[in-house]
Design a protein around this motif. Structure first.
Motif, PDB file in Angstrom:
ATOM      1  N   LEU A 199      -0.142  -2.307  -2.267  1.00 32.98           N
ATOM      2  CA  LEU A 199       1.060  -2.430  -3.078  1.00 32.98           C
ATOM      3  C   LEU A 199       0.723  -2.259  -4.560  1.00 32.98           C
ATOM      4  CD1 LEU A 199       2.726  -5.478  -1.260  1.00 32.98           C
ATOM      5  CD2 LEU A 199       3.030  -3.029  -0.826  1.00 32.98           C
ATOM      6  N   ARG A 200      -0.529  -2.015  -4.838  1.00 34.34           N
ATOM      7  CA  ARG A 200      -1.030  -1.751  -6.197  1.00 34.34           C
ATOM      8  C   ARG A 200      -2.076  -0.647  -6.071  1.00 34.34           C
ATOM      9  NH1 ARG A 200      -3.054  -5.398 -11.071  1.00 34.34           N
ATOM     10  NH2 ARG A 200      -2.280  -3.999 -12.669  1.00 34.34           N
ATOM     11  N   THR A 398       7.383  -7.260  -3.531  1.00 35.34           N
ATOM     12  CA  THR A 398       7.860  -6.031  -4.176  1.00 35.34           C
ATOM     13  C   THR A 398       7.541  -5.973  -5.669  1.00 35.34           C
ATOM     14  OG1 THR A 398      10.039  -7.069  -4.517  1.00 35.34           O
ATOM     15  CG2 THR A 398       9.740  -5.720  -2.527  1.00 35.34           C
ATOM     16  N   LYS A 399       7.026  -7.058  -6.219  1.00 36.74           N
ATOM     17  CA  LYS A 399       6.819  -7.113  -7.671  1.00 36.74           C
ATOM     18  C   LYS A 399       5.912  -5.999  -8.179  1.00 36.74           C
ATOM     19  CE  LYS A 399       5.380 -10.253 -11.382  1.00 36.74           C
ATOM     20  NZ  LYS A 399       4.933 -11.633 -11.725  1.00 36.74           N
ATOM     21  N   THR A 400       4.678  -5.935  -7.679  1.00 38.29           N
ATOM     22  CA  THR A 400       3.754  -4.908  -8.174  1.00 38.29           C
ATOM     23  C   THR A 400       4.095  -3.533  -7.611  1.00 38.29           C
ATOM     24  OG1 THR A 400       2.174  -5.398  -6.402  1.00 38.29           O
ATOM     25  CG2 THR A 400       1.876  -6.552  -8.476  1.00 38.29           C
ATOM     26  N   GLN A 403       6.664  -1.976  -9.886  1.00 38.20           N
ATOM     27  CA  GLN A 403       6.051  -1.537 -11.144  1.00 38.20           C
ATOM     28  C   GLN A 403       5.294  -0.226 -10.966  1.00 38.20           C
ATOM     29  OE1 GLN A 403       3.596  -4.900 -11.987  1.00 38.20           O
ATOM     30  NE2 GLN A 403       5.264  -6.166 -12.802  1.00 38.20           N
ATOM     31  N   ASN A 404       4.577  -0.121  -9.870  1.00 33.14           N
ATOM     32  CA  ASN A 404       3.711   1.055  -9.684  1.00 33.14           C
ATOM     33  C   ASN A 404       4.460   2.254  -9.124  1.00 33.14           C
ATOM     34  OD1 ASN A 404       0.834   0.199 -10.420  1.00 33.14           O
ATOM     35  ND2 ASN A 404       1.561  -1.519  -9.200  1.00 33.14           N
ATOM     36  N   PRO A 413      -0.257   7.193 -15.161  1.00 30.80           N
ATOM     37  CA  PRO A 413      -1.326   6.409 -14.544  1.00 30.80           C
ATOM     38  C   PRO A 413      -1.234   4.942 -14.946  1.00 30.80           C
ATOM     39  CG  PRO A 413      -2.189   7.670 -16.364  1.00 30.80           C
ATOM     40  CD  PRO A 413      -0.780   8.108 -16.180  1.00 30.80           C
ATOM     41  N   PRO A 414      -1.716   4.029 -14.090  1.00 27.66           N
ATOM     42  CA  PRO A 414      -1.692   2.614 -14.449  1.00 27.66           C
ATOM     43  C   PRO A 414      -2.578   2.356 -15.640  1.00 27.66           C
ATOM     44  CG  PRO A 414      -3.038   2.959 -12.496  1.00 27.66           C
ATOM     45  CD  PRO A 414      -2.366   4.266 -12.805  1.00 27.66           C
ATOM     46  N   PRO A 415      -2.278   1.338 -16.451  1.00 28.11           N
ATOM     47  CA  PRO A 415      -3.106   1.060 -17.639  1.00 28.11           C
ATOM     48  C   PRO A 415      -4.498   0.662 -17.233  1.00 28.11           C
ATOM     49  CG  PRO A 415      -1.557  -0.740 -17.215  1.00 28.11           C
ATOM     50  CD  PRO A 415      -1.179   0.383 -16.302  1.00 28.11           C
ATOM     51  N   LEU A 416      -5.495   1.201 -17.948  1.00 26.83           N
ATOM     52  CA  LEU A 416      -6.879   0.880 -17.653  1.00 26.83           C
ATOM     53  C   LEU A 416      -7.221  -0.521 -18.140  1.00 26.83           C
ATOM     54  CD1 LEU A 416      -8.488   4.281 -18.662  1.00 26.83           C
ATOM     55  CD2 LEU A 416      -8.275   3.371 -16.347  1.00 26.83           C
ATOM     56  N   GLY A 417      -8.211  -1.107 -17.484  1.00 27.98           N
ATOM     57  CA  GLY A 417      -8.697  -2.401 -17.928  1.00 27.98           C
ATOM     58  C   GLY A 417      -7.907  -3.577 -17.408  1.00 27.98           C
TER      59      GLY A 417
END
Length: 419
Positions: A199-200, A398-400, A403-404, A413-417
């Motif tokens: 889910l992430r 469903t939260k993440t 978002q994704n 792309p997802p934020p690094l770090g």
């Protein structure tokens, strides 16, 4: 007369020193020329040994050897994440036997859908499933297939007890124990059971490998957070890790370290290599273990706790985290990152919230709007499960993902770090 003799003597001394100076200069010049010729000869010989004559680009490469580049990349990775172009493939391994092919494909779909990088899949499956995997994966759109590579492997166990390993607990589940011995060219990987969905983005879990200290070689989530409902501390008849044991359904593995480590144990007074430890451990405890290879891993890390990194339960969220009330603090805060449908809850009505998530991903078609074709029907299905404990916490499921999926839709792309 004496004056002439003195003058002759001075002339002779002058001539000797002049000759010595002349010949020393001549000798040094000759030596320098010979040294230059020798150096030129060495370069020439070196070129012949290395192969064809090098052009300008090759000369530049020769001045910056390969080991130097590897060192620089390691240093960059230590301070900041590499750029997308430099990021290495994430290795993801799964085992599928019996009727687990569709379940495995759904797991892969969730990983590919959310991934922003390059995935390298290692699929261990019974040989009669290989054609089906090739057909299904080959039917996905070319743009999707370009984001991952996969290799199919037969089920194989080291030693003469293959049949015993194969039937241990669930069919083929203990294959994971032999990954360090089979994937000898792979440094690190994420292992997942077939009954999980991401889910992430999986790269966020992969990034936890950088959190390993000098001794850690594997990462897992605890079996339970609440000791009062935990299984190992109440029922186990063998040693286990920590206060409540570990769950091996999602596992980070540094295979290089596993292959080189010596493991403390209760079999010998000296440490044993991984391949030396597995079968003696099974022979000693096979009458006392319930959950197969997971129990063996608990025994191993009971005696070697410094080899293990514990990561939060949000990365391995199971029905146990909600059927007795919510008992996974990290999921309450950040949402569920990986959903683990153990005990078959993806395929029965015991936990309809888990089944709703699995069905939504399984039924989704690549290319469709993920918000309209996946998230919206999932949220509608989850509202029908609020009469169950896990359904009451459906917002965590469903939260993440929401978002994704938004990033997938916008190709961001997802934020690094972040983990």
């Amino acid at each position: 007369m004496r004056r002439y003799i003195r003058a002759l003597f001075l002339c002779t001394v002058f001539a000797v020193f002049s000759g010595w100076y002349f010949y020393s200069k001549l000798f040094n010049t000759d030596l320098s020329l010979r040294q230059h010729d020798a150096d030129a000869g060495r370069v020439h010989i070196s070129s012949r040994i290395q192969g064809p004559r090098m052009g300008p680009a090759d000369k530049t490469a020769a001045e910056k050897p390969h080991w130097y580049h590897r060192y620089i990349m390691r240093q960059q990775g230590a301070d900041s994440p590499p750029s997308q172009a430099e990021a290495p493939s994430m290795h993801l391994a799964v085992v599928a036997c019996g009727d687990r092919m569709e379940e495995t494909l759904t797991m892969v779909k969730s990983a590919v859908l959310l991934s922003s990088g390059s995935l390298r899949l290692h699929i261990f499956a019974e040989e009669q499933l290989h054609v089906g995997f090739r057909d299904k994966l080959g039917s996905w759109p070319a743009a999707v297939r370009s984001r991952f590579r996969y290799t199919l492997y037969p089920i194989s166990f080291a030693g003469d007890q293959a049949a015993e390993w194969k039937k241990l607990f669930k069919p083929c589940a203990s294959q994971r124990l032999f990954l360090p011995l089979i994937l000898k060219d792979v440094d690190s990987l994420v292992y997942v059971d077939s009954d999980i969905v991401f889910l992430r983005p999986p790269e966020r879990l992969w990034a936890l490998l950088s959190h390993f200290n000098a001794s850690q070689l594997a990462g897992v989530a605890p079996e339970h957070e609440e000791p009062r409902v935990a299984w190992y501390n109440r029922f186990a008849r063998h040693p286990f890790y920590g206060a409540t044991g570990i769950n091996s359904g999602v596992m980070l593995m540094n295979l290089t370290r596993i292959r080189s480590a010596y493991f403390k144990n209760d079999l010998t007074s000296v440490g044993l290599r991984w391949e030396e430890l597995l079968m003696p451990l099974l022979q000693k405890y096979k009458l006392n273990i319930t959950w197969g290879d997971q129990d063996l891993l608990n025994i191993i890390f009971h005696y070697n706790p410094d080899y293990l990194l514990e990561f939060p339960c949000k990365w391995n969220y199971r029905p146990d985290h909600c059927i007795y009330g919510i008992n996974c603090a990290s999921a309450e805060q950040d949402g569920v990152h990986i959903l683990h449908g153990n005990r078959g809850v993806f395929h029965n009505l015991k936990q309809p919230a888990f089944k709703a998530v699995y069905d939504a991903i399984r039924q989704y078609s690549f290319g469709a709007d993920p918000n309209a074709a996946l998230l919206a029907p999932l949220e509608a299905a989850l509202l029908k499960t609020t009469n169950t404990y896990c359904g009451k916490s459906h917002a965590l499921l469903t939260k993440t993902l929401a978002q994704n999926l938004d990033r997938v839709n916008k190709n961001i792309p997802p934020p690094l770090g972040t983990t």
